[in-house]
Each structure stands twice: as C-alpha cells, then as structure tokens.
Design a protein around this motif. Structure first.
Motif, short mmCIF file in Angstrom:
data_model
loop_
_atom_site.label_atom_id
_atom_site.label_comp_id
_atom_site.label_asym_id
_atom_site.label_seq_id
_atom_site.Cartn_x
_atom_site.Cartn_y
_atom_site.Cartn_z
N ALA B 249 0.84 -1.20 0.00
CA ALA B 249 0.00 0.00 0.00
C ALA B 249 0.88 1.26 0.00
O ALA B 249 0.59 2.23 -0.71
CB ALA B 249 -0.91 0.00 1.22
N GLY B 250 1.95 1.20 0.79
CA GLY B 250 2.88 2.33 0.83
C GLY B 250 3.48 2.60 -0.54
O GLY B 250 3.63 3.74 -0.97
N ARG B 251 3.81 1.53 -1.23
CA ARG B 251 4.39 1.63 -2.56
C ARG B 251 3.40 2.27 -3.54
O ARG B 251 3.75 3.14 -4.33
CB ARG B 251 4.75 0.22 -3.02
N LEU B 252 2.15 1.83 -3.44
CA LEU B 252 1.10 2.39 -4.31
C LEU B 252 0.95 3.89 -4.06
O LEU B 252 0.93 4.68 -5.00
CB LEU B 252 -0.24 1.69 -4.03
N MET B 253 0.86 4.24 -2.80
CA MET B 253 0.71 5.65 -2.47
C MET B 253 1.93 6.43 -2.93
O MET B 253 1.82 7.56 -3.40
CB MET B 253 0.53 5.84 -0.96
N GLN B 254 3.09 5.82 -2.79
CA GLN B 254 4.32 6.49 -3.20
C GLN B 254 4.30 6.79 -4.70
O GLN B 254 4.64 7.90 -5.12
CB GLN B 254 5.52 5.61 -2.85
N SER B 255 3.87 5.80 -5.51
CA SER B 255 3.91 6.05 -6.95
C SER B 255 2.85 7.08 -7.34
O SER B 255 3.08 7.93 -8.20
CB SER B 255 3.76 4.76 -7.74
N ALA B 256 1.70 7.02 -6.66
CA ALA B 256 0.68 8.04 -6.92
C ALA B 256 1.21 9.42 -6.56
O ALA B 256 1.05 10.40 -7.30
CB ALA B 256 -0.58 7.73 -6.12
N ALA B 257 1.89 9.49 -5.40
CA ALA B 257 2.43 10.77 -4.93
C ALA B 257 3.51 11.27 -5.88
O ALA B 257 3.60 12.46 -6.18
CB ALA B 257 2.98 10.61 -3.52
N THR B 258 4.33 10.34 -6.36
CA THR B 258 5.41 10.73 -7.26
C THR B 258 4.85 11.37 -8.52
O THR B 258 5.34 12.40 -8.98
CB THR B 258 6.25 9.49 -7.65
N ARG B 259 3.80 10.75 -9.05
CA ARG B 259 3.17 11.33 -10.24
C ARG B 259 2.69 12.75 -9.93
O ARG B 259 2.86 13.66 -10.72
CB ARG B 259 2.00 10.46 -10.69
N ARG B 260 2.12 12.90 -8.76
CA ARG B 260 1.64 14.21 -8.35
C ARG B 260 2.76 15.25 -8.34
O ARG B 260 2.62 16.34 -8.87
CB ARG B 260 1.09 14.10 -6.93
N VAL B 261 3.88 14.86 -7.71
CA VAL B 261 5.01 15.77 -7.61
C VAL B 261 5.51 16.14 -9.00
O VAL B 261 5.78 17.29 -9.30
CB VAL B 261 6.16 15.16 -6.77
N VAL B 262 5.61 15.10 -9.88
CA VAL B 262 6.11 15.35 -11.22
C VAL B 262 5.17 16.29 -11.97
O VAL B 262 5.59 17.23 -12.62
CB VAL B 262 6.29 14.02 -11.99
N VAL B 263 3.84 16.04 -11.81
CA VAL B 263 2.87 16.90 -12.49
C VAL B 263 2.98 18.34 -11.99
O VAL B 263 2.98 19.29 -12.76
CB VAL B 263 1.44 16.37 -12.28
N GLN B 264 3.14 18.46 -10.66
CA GLN B 264 3.26 19.80 -10.09
C GLN B 264 4.57 20.46 -10.45
O GLN B 264 4.78 21.64 -10.17
CB GLN B 264 3.17 19.73 -8.56
N GLY B 265 5.47 19.70 -11.01
CA GLY B 265 6.75 20.27 -11.40
C GLY B 265 7.73 20.29 -10.25
O GLY B 265 8.70 21.02 -10.26
N GLY B 266 7.48 19.46 -9.25
CA GLY B 266 8.40 19.31 -8.11
C GLY B 266 8.66 20.61 -7.44
O GLY B 266 9.78 20.99 -7.26
#
Lengths: 325, 266, 280
Positions: B249-266
């Motif tokens: 579950a942590g991994r799933l949330m991590q990849s979702a969060a990573t996409r978010r960060v990338v979309v936001q432009g970090g």
C-alpha cells in the motif's frame, strides 16, 4: 576618566568546568578560563568594537554584561548595576541583539512582537509610538509590520530585531554579530542606522563582529580579545602599530625590471612590470615614493592599507611566539 | 551488491544518529522503567482478581509489561521515528530531491528506520527488560529456540511498524500537514498495540477487532511467541501478511504521490 | 541626566511574573491560531490521548468488579482528581520540557535579557489551549465519580475536593519546575521529567492498595505524590490511609504542597545559577 565609566569591568573572570571524554567511561575534568582577568571601561555614548577569533571569549563577555552568565571572579558594573544580581532591573536599560537568533515571534506579524515589547517593558504610549515611528522610518520597516516574521528575509528580520531591542530606549545596545549573513545593502542600512542612533541618542554601543568593515565604519575604539585575554584596547589606527603591520606600495613600471632595491622596503611580489613593496605601516609613503620615482621609470602607483584581519592574525602569531620563547 | 552496501550505510546512519543522544537515551531508559513498575503493579492487581485473564498467569502478564516497555521505543509505538523527517521533507518540497536520487525511497527510509530500531532496542529497550526480570517474577523461556523465534517475530514487527508509519507519512502528500495524522497514529498506536492492556485481555468484539488489526503484530505477537502462547508460524504468517499489505500500500501511495510531484513540477 | 525607568521596583516579583506570563501566553495562543486546522485537530487529539488512560481503566473493569478492593466509581474518583490536577499544572507549566531544547539552540539566552522572571517566561513558553483537553476529560470523569461514589458528605469532605485539585496542581507544578531545573544540568534528559509527571499521574489513577508498601512509602515521603489524591481521597471515601499516618493527614496537602513548591523554587534558583549558556 573623569566621569565614572558606564560599563566597568575590573579583573573579570569566567571559568567553565569542562568534562571531556578521554576514553571508554573515562572522563577528565578540566577548567577553561573563557574570560581571564579582563578590565576595561566604556564611557556613555561610546561605540566600541569587540573582536577576536571564535571561542576567544567575546560572547561570554557579552553574556556577563547582560546578566545571562555570572562571573567567576572580579567586579562588573553596567550603569552601576551588577548584572547577574539584578538582571531584570538591568534589562530595562539595555538592548540586546543576537545576530543568529531572533527574538521576534515567528508566526505572528512583526508589529505583534513590538506590541509585546511595549507592554512587557511598560514603555509609555507616547514614547513607544515615537520610537516605533523612528525605527520604522530609519530601518524601512513600514511595509513589513503586518508580515508574519517567518516570511521575512534574513536582512529584514535583523532590522526588525534591532528595532525590537530599541523600543524601550536602552542606554546601551549590545549587538552580537549584527551583520552576519546579510547582503551588502542590508549591511549598509544597519550600519547607517547604528551610526545615527549613536550620534543622535548618545546610545552606547558594544558590538562583536567578524566583519571588520563593521568596525572600520562604526567604531572609534576596538578591543581585541583572544584566549580570554584583552590583547588590544584603543583606536583602530593604533591596531596597525600594535600589530607592527606593513602597508603595501604597488608600483607600475614602464617595463619588466629586476626587483626594486630601496632601503626600508622590500619587494614581496613581481608580476611583469608591476611590483609590490612592503613597508612599515607607521612610516610615511612619501619619501619612499620620491626615491623610487627618482631611480626607476614609474608609470603609476597605489598604496594599499593593511588588511585588519591579517593584522590581528599577525598579532596573535607574535603573542604566541612570545609565549613560546 | 552496491545497493546492499548503500542501504547498510543508511541503516548505520540511522543507528548512529540516535546513538549520539546519550542523556536522552538514559532518560528514556529511566522513564520506561518507571512506567513498567507502575504497570506491573496494576496488572498484578488485575490478574489477582481475574487469574488467567487473556490466558496469561501473573508471571506472563509481567513479562508482557516489560516486553512492551522494551519495544515501546524500538517500534516507535506512539510515532516519532523517521516519519517526522519524511513528513517535513514532503511538506517543504525537499522530497522532490529525494525522488531523483538513484535509491528507492521506501527502502531508503526502511533502512534508516531499521538502524533506529536496532539502537532503540539495544540502547533503550534491553535495560528496562533486564530490570524487570531482576525484580519481578517473569515467565522467560530457557531454551534458545524460543528466543530465536522472538527475534524473527521482532524483525517482522519492525516491518509492520515501518509500514504503518510509512503510510501515515505518504498521506502528507495530500494533506500537506502531518499534525492530525500523527495524533491519530499516536492514539491508535498506544491503544491498538496493547500498550495499555494486552490485546488478549480486551473484552468481546472489541478484542476480536484489535487482535485482527496490524498493530497486533507489534507487541502481542512477539510476546505470545516468546512465551509459547501461540504457534510461531501462525504469528509469523499474521505479521508477514500485514507487512506485505502495508508495504505494498505504501508503494502504491508512493507512486501516486510521485506522479503528483512530477505533475506539479516538483 | 537621569531617565525614568519604568519597572524599577514597582511591582513585587511574583506579580511581575504573572503579568509576563499572561502576556507571553497570549502571544502563543495567537500563534497557534495561525494554523487553525492544526489547532482544532490537536485539541481533539489531546482529549482522546489523555482519555486513553481512563479507557484502560474501563477496559480493566470490563473484566473485573474491583481493583485492589476499590470499585469503578472509587477508582474514577482517584483518576478524576489526579487527571484534573495534573491537567491544570500541565496547562500552566506543561511546556517546561522544551527548556532543554531552548538551551541547546541558544534561545534561552534571549529570555534572560527580558525584564521578567525567567520562570514565568519559560512557564508560558509554548502555552497551548489544547491542554484544556486533559482538564476537560479529567473533570468529566470526576463528575461521574462524584455522582456514583457512596459517601456521607460532610463540610470537611466537601472542602477536600477543590483542595485536592488546587494542591495537586501545585505538587505537579513543583515537579515540572524541578524537572526544568534538572534540564539546565542535563539538556537532553527532558524525558526524566515525564517519568515523574506523566508517570505520577498514571500511578495516582490506581488505588494505593495495588502498589507495594515500599513503593507507596516512596511516593508519600520522598515525592509527596500521595498527597495529590491518595491520602485525602481515602479520607473522603472512608477508607484507611495507605500508610500509618496521623488522622489529620488528609488535610495536610496544602502544607505539603507549599513545602514542595518552596523546595522546587530553590532547585530552580540553583539550576539557574549554574546555567552556563552555549557557545564560547
């Protein structure tokens, strides 16, 4: 001194017990004299620089002067008050700015910190309004008053801190590294403000700094401390003599020539047609220049003042040599 | 090869970081010992009224107390391990830097938390446990296998503890503030881990629920394994299922969060 | 030229301290309002976290009818008194455990140059209304207990209830101050304080009969925790004192609290005197 000094230290000492780990479960106790029998006086309205390397005892001295630390020995008075005994009474008469830690309230607008000072120091309303207006104008704080402190830049915060330390009309202001980390413009603003404060209000200022420009631009008197001892106390110019420093004459010749040979000066560096000559700082440059001009094809010249940092370093080195021999 | 060495170094760093606070560690030892003594007396009174409550006798209840004090800091039962740092990095946006590192975020923090847990166990946990065994009657096994079985249960408990707190930290990607999550984790951690009372002694349906939650893997399972109250394999299976579920579950949330960060432009 | 210096001996020190405390506490309250959502969460959280202690007791009583011979309302009485008294001192002085951190980062120095007693300033440090949570739940449990305990109320017994809250808060407050003094010597050791304050509160939630005699002696004569509630509450409930104490012992809490506060004051002074600041 005819008038009794406003700040007075007579053979003041501060000794710390230091426990040092010397091995597994083994600790050695030893005493460190952070301040070792220092005596000096500061008259009302003086502006004094207090300098020395890290760990020399500068901060310890300031902390004793403000009542934060109790001296281990000697006599210390500020405005006739023994700071460590009557710390809260003294607090009304002094202002303190610690360069690296703010006393302002992080999450609240700047003005809230000032309102707290107003009430905590019981500053009469009219006086408070007048002092605040003055600080706001001179330190250019107008646009910042309603901004939470956490959003201020380092320079803005320092100006805010200085204002906070002055609202209660302190007779003496201690500044510990007031320009550390500030940009050139902020530094200039802070210095100009301090100069005016000293000139107009007659506030006594004692500042420690690593930035020798602070001293050059502000202080008529310098004290140098090292290993807890006062090494020098006098005007800035005298520091050069005390350090037996040298000034540098930079000479541009028409062409490359072998090192210039003149008495009382020696060539320290040659770079094409340009030569650097060191001569005693206490001597006048004029006779030297005349002699070189007479004997060599000189195009241009300039005199460089000694770097104070170098002077102090040299002073330390000489002191150490003396101690060793 | 290289990766293994990297995570070993990260773990060593986590260990050393906590090892520097000597006075704090000593203070913690003292506090855990005092709380242990207070708890032991209350449990003895409780088991006096109801012998064999939760299937424990008095000595076993006492053992449970001291194991709990030993694991309290080791498993960061009420929070305060790596997740505070990670939350702060997410909140300030520093996390963007971490995501570009050639190391796996989850493994990195797991290694670091493992180092922390090891230190808290050795530096802070062992002494109160020894104190307890010296001054109170405990039910300690004398065979090596039971202790080895405990060690395995503890390793799995560290994984579960990490898994829970990693999820909590990941939530900050969406919440932007960890205060509420930390509060909730603290309350759930203390209550559902059985810090207040062995989960075996919880009444009725409430007991059934808390014994099925992942927190049961933290103190209850290791205690039962140590005292031979349960089949170790059964305990391991329970712990491992939760560990895998939480880490995934942590991994799933991590990849979702990573996409978010990338979309936001970090 | 002489300037008038306000504050030159105008108010006695304790009034000066209270005034400074109020000013600083107000600043912290406003600071916490800067993060409104966090504030609400921490208020609720505090209520729940501190309530867990009583939930534990309820869990125990779900399995038994008495603990050490005391019924649930009686234990709730002990709990309510201790939690409320501790809650008050926690609200007033509960942030003393940041003192160590303040010394380490050097910000303690900035408090020492203010014209107010340091104890008042450090007491008000990080003042947080969320701590009302513990008082609230302690008060609720106390209310429940008062309705359910079987007591022949007399004037003396009635007076003892508020007295226990006030003296209990003072005794816990003194513990916080001693803890703060200790932190001046050992800055990392803030948690030792928790063993006495939080640990003491947990201890006092259970009947003295539960604990070993030597243990009870320790918290009666060495740390006067027994006078927070054990001794006076035993009197109210018509139970024997936990130790052989004179009959009037139930009313001795004010004296004990006063003496303990005085000792704490001395400890604080000694600690402050030995303060050595950081850096050079």
């Amino acid at each position: 001194m005819t008038e009794q000094a406003f700040i007075e230290l007579d053979r003041v000492e501060k000794v710390f017990d230091v426990r040092k780990k010397t091995g597994f479960m083994k600790r050695e106790r030893r005493q460190v004299r952070a301040v070792d029998s220092i005596s000096f006086g500061v008259a009302r309205g003086e502006m004094v620089g207090y300098i020395g390397p890290n760990g020399a005892g500068k901060s310890t001295t300031i902390k004793m002067l403000t009542g934060i630390l109790t001296p281990s020995g000697g006599r210390l008075r500020v405005a006739g008050i023994d700071p460590s005994r009557e710390r809260t009474r003294l607090a009304h008469r002094i202002g303190v700015v610690f360069g690296q830690r703010t006393t302002l309230w992080w999450d609240l607008p700047l003005i809230d910190s000032y309102k707290l000072m107003h009430r905590m120091y019981r500053i009469p309303d009219a006086r408070y309004a007048e002092n605040l207006d003055r600080c706001v104008e001179l330190l250019e704080l107008g646009a910042l008053l309603d901004v939470p402190v956490r959003q201020l830049s380092l320079g803005q915060r320092m100006r805010g801190d200085i204002a906070a330390a002055l609202l209660h009309d302190p007779e003496v202001l201690y500044l510990d590294e007031p320009t550390i980390g500030l940009d050139v413009i902020s530094k200039a603003k802070v210095r100009e403000f301090l100069r005016e404060l000293n000139a107009e209000r007659g506030t006594t200022v004692l500042l420690t700094t690593h930035d020798l420009q602070d001293i050059e631009q502000l202080c008529s008197r310098v004290m140098v401390i090292d290993h807890g001892r006062l090494m020098y106390d006098g005007p800035l110019t005298g520091l050069h003599e005390a350090g037996e420093s040298e000034r540098t004459l930079v000479v541009d010749l028409e062409r490359e020539l072998p090192p210039i040979e003149v008495p009382d000066a020696r060539v320290v560096k040659v770079e094409g047609p340009r030569q650097w000559l060191a001569f005693p700082a206490s001597e006048s440059a004029a006779p030297l220049v005349a002699r070189i001009a007479a004997e060599y094809p000189m195009v241009d010249l300039s005199v460089r003042e000694p770097d104070i940092e170098a002077v102090i370093a040299k002073m330390y080195a000489e002191q150490a040599e003396k101690a060793a021999s | 090869m290289g990766a293994g060495r990297l995570y070993a170094a990260v773990a060593a760093g986590g260990f050393r970081r906590y090892a520097t606070y000597r006075a704090a560690t000593l203070a913690g030892v003292f506090t855990n010992t005092v709380f242990g003594v207070v708890l032991v007396y209350t449990y003895l009174a409780l088991w006096d009224e109801r012998p064999h409550l939760g299937g424990y006798d008095q000595a076993q209840a006492v053992t449970y107390v001291w194991l709990g004090q030993c694991l309290y800091a080791t498993l960061a039962i009420q929070g305060g391990g790596f997740e505070k740092d990670l939350m702060e990095r997410i909140r300030t946006g520093d996390i963007a830097v971490d995501l570009y590192r050639p190391a796996d975020l989850q493994l990195w923090w797991l290694a670091s938390d493992f180092g922390r847990a090891l230190f808290q166990m050795l530096g802070r946990g062992v002494i109160p446990f020894l104190f307890g065994s010296l001054f109170f009657r405990m039910a300690l096994p004398t065979d090596v296998t039971s202790w080895a079985a405990l060690l395995v249960a503890l390793l799995l408990a560290v994984l579960v503890s990490f898994g829970i707190r990693y999820l909590a930290a990941m939530s900050v990607f969406w919440l932007m503030d960890g205060t509420g999550v930390n509060q909730a984790m603290m309350i759930l951690g203390i209550f559902c881990s059985g810090m207040v009372l062995p989960l075996n002694a919880f009444p009725g349906v409430l007991g059934d629920i808390v014994r099925a939650l992942p927190w049961a893997a933290q103190i209850q399972m290791p205690a039962d394994v140590l005292m031979g109250k349960t089949d170790p394999l059964h305990a391991y299976a329970f712990q491992a299922v939760w560990a895998v579920a939480l880490l995934a579950a942590g991994r799933l949330m991590q990849s979702a969060a990573t996409r978010r960060v990338v979309v936001q432009g970090g | 030229m002489t300037l008038r210096h306000p504050g030159d001996g105008e108010l006695p020190r304790w009034r000066e301290g209270l005034r400074a405390y109020g000013l600083i506490a107000a600043m912290w309250i406003r600071s916490s309002m800067a993060y409104r959502a966090s504030f609400v969460i921490t208020v609720v959280g505090n209520l729940l976290v501190t309530g867990l202690d009583f939930v534990t007791i309820l869990l125990m009583f779900s399995q038994v009818h008495s603990l050490g011979g005391w019924s649930l309302p009686e234990v709730a009485f002990l709990y309510g008194l201790s939690a409320t008294a501790f809650g008050i001192s926690d609200l007033v002085l509960g942030s003393m455990d940041v003192l160590g951190a303040r010394i380490r980062d050097g910000s303690f120095d900035t408090l020492l140059v203010r014209p107010a007693p340091v104890l008042a300033q450090i007491g008000a440090d990080r003042f947080a209304l969320r701590r009302l949570g513990r008082i609230t739940q302690g008060g609720l449990v106390l209310g429940y207990a008062l309705l359910h305990i079987d007591v022949n109320w007399t004037v003396g017994k009635l007076l003892l209830v508020p007295m226990m809250l006030i003296c209990g808060a003072a005794i816990f407050g003194a513990l916080f101050v001693v803890g703060a003094a200790f932190q001046i010597l050992a800055q990392d050791a803030a948690e030792v304080q928790n063993a006495f304050t939080y640990g003491g509160n947990t201890l006092l939630s259970y009947p003295p009969a539960v604990f070993g005699k030597d243990f009870v002696r320790g918290v009666t004569f060495m740390l006067p925790l027994a006078f927070v509630n054990w001794v006076p509450a035993s009197y109210v409930l018509g139970r024997p004192y936990p130790l052989d104490l004179p009959a009037g012992a139930a009313f001795a809490s004010p004296l004990v609290a006063l003496a303990f506060c005085a000792l704490a004051g001395l400890a604080w002074r000694a600690g402050l005197k030995s303060y050595r600041s950081t850096g050079s």
